[in-house]
Design an enzyme around this catalytic site. Structure first.
Site, PDB file in Angstrom:
ATOM      1  N   GLY A 136      20.743   4.562 -70.564  1.00 15.07           N
ATOM      2  CA  GLY A 136      19.331   4.918 -70.672  1.00 15.07           C
ATOM      3  C   GLY A 136      18.610   4.486 -71.937  1.00 15.07           C
ATOM      4  O   GLY A 136      17.416   4.244 -71.916  1.00 15.07           O
ATOM      5  N   CYS A 185      17.669  10.091 -61.825  1.00 17.16           N
ATOM      6  CA  CYS A 185      18.909   9.597 -62.439  1.00 17.16           C
ATOM      7  C   CYS A 185      20.042  10.108 -61.566  1.00 17.16           C
ATOM      8  O   CYS A 185      20.053  11.291 -61.191  1.00 17.16           O
ATOM      9  CB  CYS A 185      19.039  10.154 -63.861  1.00 17.16           C
ATOM     10  SG  CYS A 185      20.652   9.855 -64.620  1.00 17.16           S
ATOM     11  N   HIS A 228      22.953  10.863 -62.142  1.00 19.98           N
ATOM     12  CA  HIS A 228      23.769  11.940 -62.728  1.00 19.98           C
ATOM     13  C   HIS A 228      23.173  13.329 -62.432  1.00 19.98           C
ATOM     14  O   HIS A 228      23.898  14.329 -62.407  1.00 19.98           O
ATOM     15  CB  HIS A 228      23.846  11.803 -64.251  1.00 19.98           C
ATOM     16  CG  HIS A 228      24.843  10.795 -64.745  1.00 19.98           C
ATOM     17  ND1 HIS A 228      24.678   9.446 -64.600  1.00 19.98           N
ATOM     18  CD2 HIS A 228      26.020  10.956 -65.416  1.00 19.98           C
ATOM     19  CE1 HIS A 228      25.711   8.814 -65.159  1.00 19.98           C
ATOM     20  NE2 HIS A 228      26.530   9.714 -65.656  1.00 19.98           N
ATOM     21  N   CYS A 273      22.636   3.534 -59.901  1.00 25.70           N
ATOM     22  CA  CYS A 273      22.102   3.923 -61.204  1.00 25.70           C
ATOM     23  C   CYS A 273      20.630   3.519 -61.242  1.00 25.70           C
ATOM     24  O   CYS A 273      20.314   2.333 -61.035  1.00 25.70           O
ATOM     25  CB  CYS A 273      22.900   3.182 -62.276  1.00 25.70           C
ATOM     26  SG  CYS A 273      22.281   3.365 -63.952  1.00 25.70           S
ATOM     27  N   ASN A 274      19.757   4.472 -61.482  1.00 24.22           N
ATOM     28  CA  ASN A 274      18.317   4.169 -61.542  1.00 24.22           C
ATOM     29  C   ASN A 274      18.004   3.233 -62.700  1.00 24.22           C
ATOM     30  O   ASN A 274      17.170   2.338 -62.592  1.00 24.22           O
ATOM     31  CB  ASN A 274      17.509   5.449 -61.740  1.00 24.22           C
ATOM     32  CG  ASN A 274      17.563   6.362 -60.538  1.00 24.22           C
ATOM     33  OD1 ASN A 274      16.657   6.375 -59.723  1.00 24.22           O
ATOM     34  ND2 ASN A 274      18.625   7.132 -60.407  1.00 24.22           N
ATOM     35  N   THR A 275      18.674   3.456 -63.826  1.00 27.21           N
ATOM     36  CA  THR A 275      18.389   2.666 -65.024  1.00 27.21           C
ATOM     37  C   THR A 275      18.768   1.200 -64.798  1.00 27.21           C
ATOM     38  O   THR A 275      18.016   0.291 -65.161  1.00 27.21           O
ATOM     39  CB  THR A 275      19.172   3.233 -66.224  1.00 27.21           C
ATOM     40  OG1 THR A 275      18.971   4.650 -66.262  1.00 27.21           O
ATOM     41  CG2 THR A 275      18.706   2.637 -67.527  1.00 27.21           C
ATOM     42  N   SER A 313      26.590   3.722 -64.685  1.00 23.32           N
ATOM     43  CA  SER A 313      26.979   3.804 -66.094  1.00 23.32           C
ATOM     44  C   SER A 313      28.094   4.823 -66.295  1.00 23.32           C
ATOM     45  O   SER A 313      28.629   4.934 -67.393  1.00 23.32           O
ATOM     46  CB  SER A 313      25.779   4.232 -66.924  1.00 23.32           C
ATOM     47  OG  SER A 313      25.365   5.514 -66.513  1.00 23.32           O
TER      48      SER A 313
END
Ligand code: DGL
Length: 259
Positions: free
Chosen positions: A44, A183, A185, A74-76, A12
Site C-alpha cells: 500500500g 482491500c 485483507h 489485491c486492490n493495490t 501482497s
C-alpha cells in the site's frame, strides 16, 4: 474442452485468501495456486513502479507453475499494475477493484465510505471509477497499519480496535449507508467492524464479483476444468507461514518458498 491447468492468484500477503475462498466455493473442481508475497507486504505505501515490479515477479512465478488465468487478489496491485500486466502477458488477468459501483448505485443517502490502502486510493484507476459517481459523496480513509496487523494475526488486538474506531467514526458521523472494503485483507476484520458500525450500514467487498468474473472469463475461453474431482489448492508464502496456515483452518498445505 477440458482445461485442467490451475488458476493462479497472488496478493501482497494473506488477504487475497478472502478472494481465493470465493473462487474455490464457486469453482470447487478447479486447481488453485495462491502466492502470499508477505515478505514484501504491505504494498500500500510502495511506489507504482515497485508495485508493478512485484506484480511481474508474482505473475512470472505463477506462469511457471502453468497458471491458465491470473487473479490479482489485491486492490493495490490491480489499481497500480493490471494495465501493465495485461500489456505484457497473453494470459487473462482478473483484477479486484473497490466495489464503489454497487455501493453508489444502492446508496439511499448518497454518502458512502471506503477503507483502502494509500496505493489504491491514490491510483488513477480508483479516481476514474470514483469520478463516475458525481452524485455520491465518497468518504475516503486510508487503512494505515491495518495490513501489517492482519499479517501478524492481530485482527482482534487493542491497537486494531483503536484504529478501526478512529477510521470509521468520521464515516458514521458523515452518515454513510455503505462501507466499501477496498482491500482484500479487510474482510478478515468484518466481525470487528460490525461491532463499531450501526447495524443499518452495509459492508461490501468485491470477492463474490471477482469469483463470478473468473468463472465467466474461463467459460468464455473454454478453459474451465470440467472434471468432477475436487480441485487441489496449494499456497505459497515467502515469509512465516503461521498466520496463513491458521486462517486456512490448517486444512491446506502452505509451502514456504523464496519467490
Ligand atoms: N490485499 C492488498 C489490497 O487488496 C493489501 C495491500 C497492501 O499490502 O498494502 O490492497
Amino acid at each position: 474442452m477440458n482445461n485442467t491447468k490451475p488458476i493462479g492468484l497472488f496478493d501482497s500477503g494473506i488477504g487475497g485468501t478472502s478472494i481465493w475462498r470465493e473462487i474455490h466455493d464457486l469453482l470447487p473442481n478447479e486447481d488453485t495456486i495462491y502466492l502470499a508475497d508477505s515478505r514484501n507486504a504491505p504494498y500500500g505505501q510502495k511506489s507504482k513502479d515497485e508495485i508493478i515490479e512485484l506484480s511481474i515477479k508474482n505473475t512470472e512465478y505463477l506462469l511457471n507453475q502453468n497458471a491458465k488465468i491470473i487473479v490479482v487478489a489485491c486492490n493495490t496491485a490491480t489499481t497500480n499494475a493490471i494495465k501493465e500486466l495485461r500489456a505484457k502477458y497473453d494470459v487473462p488477468f482478473i483484477g479486484i477493484e473497490p466495489a464503489i459501483k454497487p455501493a453508489a448505485i444502492h446508496s439511499e443517502k448518497h454518502v458512502i465510505g471506503i477503507l483502502a490502502t494509500e496505493g489504491t486510493l491514490n491510483s488513477e484507476l480508483f479516481h476514474e471509477t470514483a469520478g463516475k459517481f458525481q452524485d455520491t459523496k465518497i468518504i475516503e480513509q486510508i487503512g494505515h497499519r491495518l495490513v501489517p496487523l492482519i499479517e501478524q494475526g492481530e485482527m482482534n488486538s487493542k491497537e486494531m480496535d483503536l484504529l478501526l474506531h478512529q477510521y470509521l467514526q468520521p464515516m458514521i458521523d458523515a452518515n454513510i449507508d455503505y462501507l466499501v472494503l477496498g482491500c482484500s485483507h479487510y474482510p478478515y476484520l468484518i466481525p470487528q467492524i460490525q461491532k463499531i458500525l450501526p447495524k443499518e450500514i452495509k459492508i461490501i467487498d468485491s470477492g463474490e464479483a471477482v469469483a463470478r468474473q473468473t468463472k465467466s472469463i474461463l467459460s468464455e475461453k473454454n478453459a474451465l476444468n470440467l472434471g468432477k474431482d475436487k480441485g487441489e489448492a496449494v499456497f505459497y508464502t515467502n515469509s512465516n507461514p503461521k498466520v496463513l496456515t491458521e486462517i486456512l483452518g490448517h486444512q491446506y498445505p502452505v509451502i514456504v518458498k523464496d519467490f
